[in-house]
Structures are given as C-alpha cells and as structure tokens.
Scaffold this active site. Sequence first.
Site, mmCIF file in Angstrom:
data_model
loop_
_atom_site.group_PDB
_atom_site.id
_atom_site.type_symbol
_atom_site.label_atom_id
_atom_site.label_comp_id
_atom_site.label_asym_id
_atom_site.label_seq_id
_atom_site.Cartn_x
_atom_site.Cartn_y
_atom_site.Cartn_z
ATOM 1 C CB ALA A 64 -0.911 -0.005 1.230
ATOM 2 C CD GLU A 65 1.925 0.953 -3.945
ATOM 3 O OE1 GLU A 65 0.699 1.139 -3.743
ATOM 4 O OE2 GLU A 65 2.372 -0.112 -4.397
ATOM 5 C CD GLN A 87 7.616 -4.451 -6.239
ATOM 6 O OE1 GLN A 87 6.522 -4.784 -6.644
ATOM 7 N NE2 GLN A 87 8.253 -5.093 -5.284
ATOM 8 C CE1 TYR A 93 2.724 8.217 -11.433
ATOM 9 C CE2 TYR A 93 1.568 6.521 -12.644
ATOM 10 C CZ TYR A 93 2.566 7.476 -12.579
ATOM 11 O OH TYR A 93 3.395 7.690 -13.651
ATOM 12 C CG HIS A 134 6.109 -2.828 -14.739
ATOM 13 N ND1 HIS A 134 4.819 -3.160 -15.025
ATOM 14 C CD2 HIS A 134 6.451 -3.569 -13.660
ATOM 15 C CE1 HIS A 134 4.390 -4.090 -14.162
ATOM 16 N NE2 HIS A 134 5.367 -4.344 -13.324
#
Lengths: 331, 360
Positions: A64-65, A87, A93, A134
């Site tokens: 969970a960024e 990552q 975002y 990516h």
Amino acid sequence: MTTVAHHKLSLAQALNRALRDAMAEDPTVVMFGEDVGALGGVFRITDGLTAEFGEDRCFDTPLAESGIVGMAVGMAMNGMRPVVEMQFDAFAYPAFEQIVSHVAKMRNRTRGRVALPMVIRVPYAGGIGGVEHHCDSSEAYYAHTPGLQVVAPATPADGYALLRAAIADPDPVIFLEPKKLYWSKEEIEFPVRAPGIGTAVVRRAGTDATLIAYGPTVPVALEAAEVAAQEGRSLQVVDLRSIVPFDDETVCAAVRSTGRAVVVAESSGFAGVSAEIVARVTERCFAALAAPIRRVTGFDIPYPPPKLEHFQLPGVDRVLDAVDDLQWEES
Amino acid sequence: MTPDLRRLLPSDSPVTLIDPDGHATGDVPDDATLLRSLGALITARRLNDQAYALVRQGRLAVYPSSHGQEACQVAAAQVLRPQDWLFPTYRDTVAATVKGVDPVEALSLLKGDWHCGYDPYEHHVAPHTTPLATQLPHAVGVAHAARLRGEPAVVMAMCGDGGTSEGDFHEALNFAAVFHAPVVFFVQNNEYAISVPLSRQTAAPSLAHKGVGYGVPGERVDGNDMAALLTVLGAAVERARAGQGPQLVEAHTYRMQAHTNADDATRYRDDAEVAAWVGRDPITRLRAYLTGRGALTAEADAEFAAAAERAAAHLRDGLNQDVEPNPEDLFAYVYSTPTTQLREQAALVADELSREVAQA
C-alpha cells in the site's frame, strides 16, 4: 587519515552500498517498502540490508504505497530518516496525495518546525522491455510540486553520492533511479567526492552545441556526442543530476558557451521537464542563442508495449537529427 | 465464533456509563476526574461558540464546530499523557486545545495568518489535517518510530465517519496492526460528512466493525457520555502503551451545527432530528450526574463558567489582533535553505513592495 579505495560497481550495487553506508553511520536511517526485506527488492537495491541491520531497520510492509509514504512522514516527524522504495514508477501513484499534500508541504505548513528528512526511491523510466505500468517517466509530477527535491543519477558514482546526500538532507527527496542503467558499471573511488544535490555537471566538453540530459538519457547524449565528434561536430553534454533544485548557472553557462542546445529527455515532451528547461534557458540566454533550443523527448503517448518502445525512447539518430536542425547555415 | 474473532468485535451497542438523564449505568470514573472533565467541557463549548461568532465578525474564514461533540474532544486529549501524540482533523481544534495548544494558535489556519499556527512538538499535537484520513498513516509512523526507540508514547489518531471511507483509513489500520503500533484510532461518527449521511458511507454493521478485517479490536461508545469515553479511550490508550497494539474506537455523536458556517444543513436534515440530539447533550448529562451526587457545588460551577469566559476572552483578544503577514514567509519555509530560484522570486516581491512604498 582516509583510505582511498576503488571498486567497480553497477548503479544497483552503488545504491545498495550507499544505503548500507548510511545505515551503518546513522541509526535513525530506516529502509522499508514492498519486497525490500528478504528478497532485497525486485531490483536487489536493498540486498542484504535486513540481514545486516535487522528487521527494525529494513523491512517489508503491506502492499500500500500511500500507507508506506504516510508512515514515512510520521517516522520522519518523530526523529527517523526513512528511505522508502516504490517498487516501480507507476506504482507510486497511490502515494501521490501523501507526497503532494504532506511530504512536500510539511515544512512550509509548520513554518519550518516540522522537517521531513526522507527519501522516496523510485525505479523509473523505460528501456528494459517492461510491460505497461512499469516504465513511466513521472518526474514532471514531482518537479511541479514545490517543497520536493527531485534527483536522477546517471552514473554509479552519482547514484552513490546523490543517495548519500539525499538521505543526509533535511528535506524530502524524490530519488529517481533509471532502471535501464541499474546494470551499467564504472570504477568508483571511495570516499566519493561529488557535488551535492542541485548541481549539474558537464560530462563532456564541446564547442558547437550543448546536449542537456538527465537520468536515462545521459548515456544517449554521450553516445550522440561521440558519433558527432567522428563527423566533425563538437557536442558538449550537460548532466543535470538534479531536476529540483535546478542548476541554472551551470546549464546556462554551458549553453552560452556553444550558443546552441538540444534537450534530451525520455518523458513526454508536453508540459514536461524538457519544456521547463527550454523555457528557462531561453529566458536567460536568448541573446547568446544562434538557434531555438530543440527537444528530443518521448512522444505524447502512454508508454508503449515492449516491442514498440524503441520508437518512444530518444536515440542517437534522433538526437543528431535535432542537432542538424540548429540552423547551422545561418551561423 | 472463535475467541480471536470475539476479541475483535465491538459491543452490541455503544458503551454507556451515564444515561441521558444523568444516571449511572455502570462503573463510572471518580468525581474528581469527572469534575475536571466537566470544566474542560464547559470551556470547550464556550470556545466552539466563540469561534463560531468570530466567523460572523469576519475574524475567521470558516469554523468547523465540534458543538455537541465536546465530550469526544475533551476525552481524546484527557486520556493522553504529555509524551503522547494527538492527530486532529479540522474539526478537532478543541481537542488540540485540551492537549495544551493555545486556541489562538490553533485557529491560525482559519484566521488565515499561516497554515499551522502552533509548534507540533510543544504539546505533541500534529498539524490539523484537512485532506481526509491522510493524517492516519502519519500517526502510525510516529507510533512506530516511538516503539522502535522504546519510548512509551501512544498516538491518538482522530477522524470522522466520512474519513473511514478513504483509502488511508484502511491502510493506516492495516499498517498499525501489522506493525503492532501503539495507536488508538478514534472515529467521531457524527452522522454526516458535510451533507452525506452515514448510510452512504458504509453498509457495515458499525464503523467499529471495520477493525475486524485488520485484526484491530473495535469498540463503540456513546460519544456524548464523558464517563464512557474516558473509560473506553483510556483503556485503549493504556492497552496500546502496554504493547498490545492498536485499537479502533467509534463514538456515536452528532454534529449539532452545520459543517461550517458556509454550509446549509437544512438542505439535508430535519430540525426534528437535531432537536432529538439536544436531549443527549454531553454537558447537560455530566452536570446532571455530578449534581445528583452532590459533587458539583455552585462555586465550582461558577468557576467553570468563569474559566470558560476567560478562555473565550483570550480567543477574542488573540483573533482580533491584526498581525501584518510577512511576504518573506512565502519563500522562507519551502526548503531548509531557499533555492536560488526562490531567492530570486522573494527578491521580486521585495522589489514590488519597495516600489509601492516609494509611490506612497
């Protein structure tokens, strides 16, 4: 007495060593994110850190960024120097609100009372055959946000020096790691002597035109200059190293010395960092310019699939074509 | 039901220790504790109403009042020790003042002088946060850092019912549980997120049930019952301090006034609904209880009223002072050292000002 040692390291190894050295020197430096523990990160940048420093110093988190960056804000508020890994560029975002509303603004909101010494590491940009989500070049989002510093190393030595500087810095740093350069190697002299954040460097001297690049396009610019030299044209290459703060002095001095410039950037051109560079150099160096500054950038399209990405990436030929367009006949 | 699940589930109905008529229905904290809380409640109400009035006088841009929710505000701060942290939302100005922040400094944000007007480290009160629930992951980080260093600090992380729909609420609960962080998540469910009722935020049996999915014990408490709040929040704080991890507490309360002065609550709720909550007022209830026990003397009540008036006068005096903002501040705090570009921009503003002076 300082012992000088030389090591041939890839960018990935240099970043790993910077983290290890910073964590050894300062017990408040902690590293966390997704797969950064036992695995050592999907690009192995945190390889061995949990084993060496323990689970409290380098640890995996839930995926969970926003939570990762938000937790780093709290830890930085409370005496730690967190380094977090997103990552991949496009996986950062979900953390955007935390970065824009809190990471960037905390010092200003509190009149300097609450500083956030933290680093957000982002493996970024394309050129590795990555599938969608990516390969984004996301620097403009961050560079457009006052309160953030944004750096992008292009060499292993700079990777080491800039990451050490970012971790030691009292303000937050978005640390963009060009993925396609992770495996490029160079001999590094330790202790590393390098200018700090906010300083550009002339990577190659030249007299006819200046190529301005950062991160993944620096090797492209250097290769273009090499080819141009064989064709009798002397190109200077400036590596920004740091997008924010921007080193107007070095960049403008370089452009004034040649009178012509091409900005080479991998991200889309529209409203991008490349546009900002053209604007500010033109504002400051107009009288010294023999031609409008040209840009070679990614197209204004979502990042293409692997089999088409070579069309998107600035290459040597496109850079040299832009150089050819710098109104030489009029000089 | 497994014991593990039972441990996580909240009570079937909100914990109440003093009923709306002022009668004890359970183990109530001692009189001295409740008298202290009553004094704080009376000042809290006075500050809410004074701030509301100051908006109409043009001294504050808006004021999101916690009128009716004062028991939550007071309890959230009174269960903490000085080393503990409070993370308030924009509606939690009063809680920040109970933790020690000067109300004038706490309202700097809404007066427009600067964003955060107080030093967060002085009383361990984080800046008021406006983007919903974004402060909750910060609370987890502060708590985790404290735990790593072996400091016995607990963090009280506040949000509203609307905030529980935000992603950061869920990420924060999950992180706190996984890292066993000493955080009490305190949700004031006041039934409305501006105009949107609770039924549009969640289909869960209660907000406290949301802890189950993260392994965080949930509890529900009557948010207008000072005694129940002190007991439930106090237990959660001491549980966290003892290393037993985070807890989620949902207080059932009601926003008696509109979202802010700029809102029109008549567009989305009936007067009858508001009137029903008047009968559950937290101050009336606690005063009835203490009066019934003979613990509240007329002198003490008069002193509470006088203290509240002094606080209101201090707020008025502070907010009525016009402090000329310094344009240099625009550039001074963006980075620890202003960049070359910011120094140039500051010089531009300084030049504009000097020309204005020259023309005057």
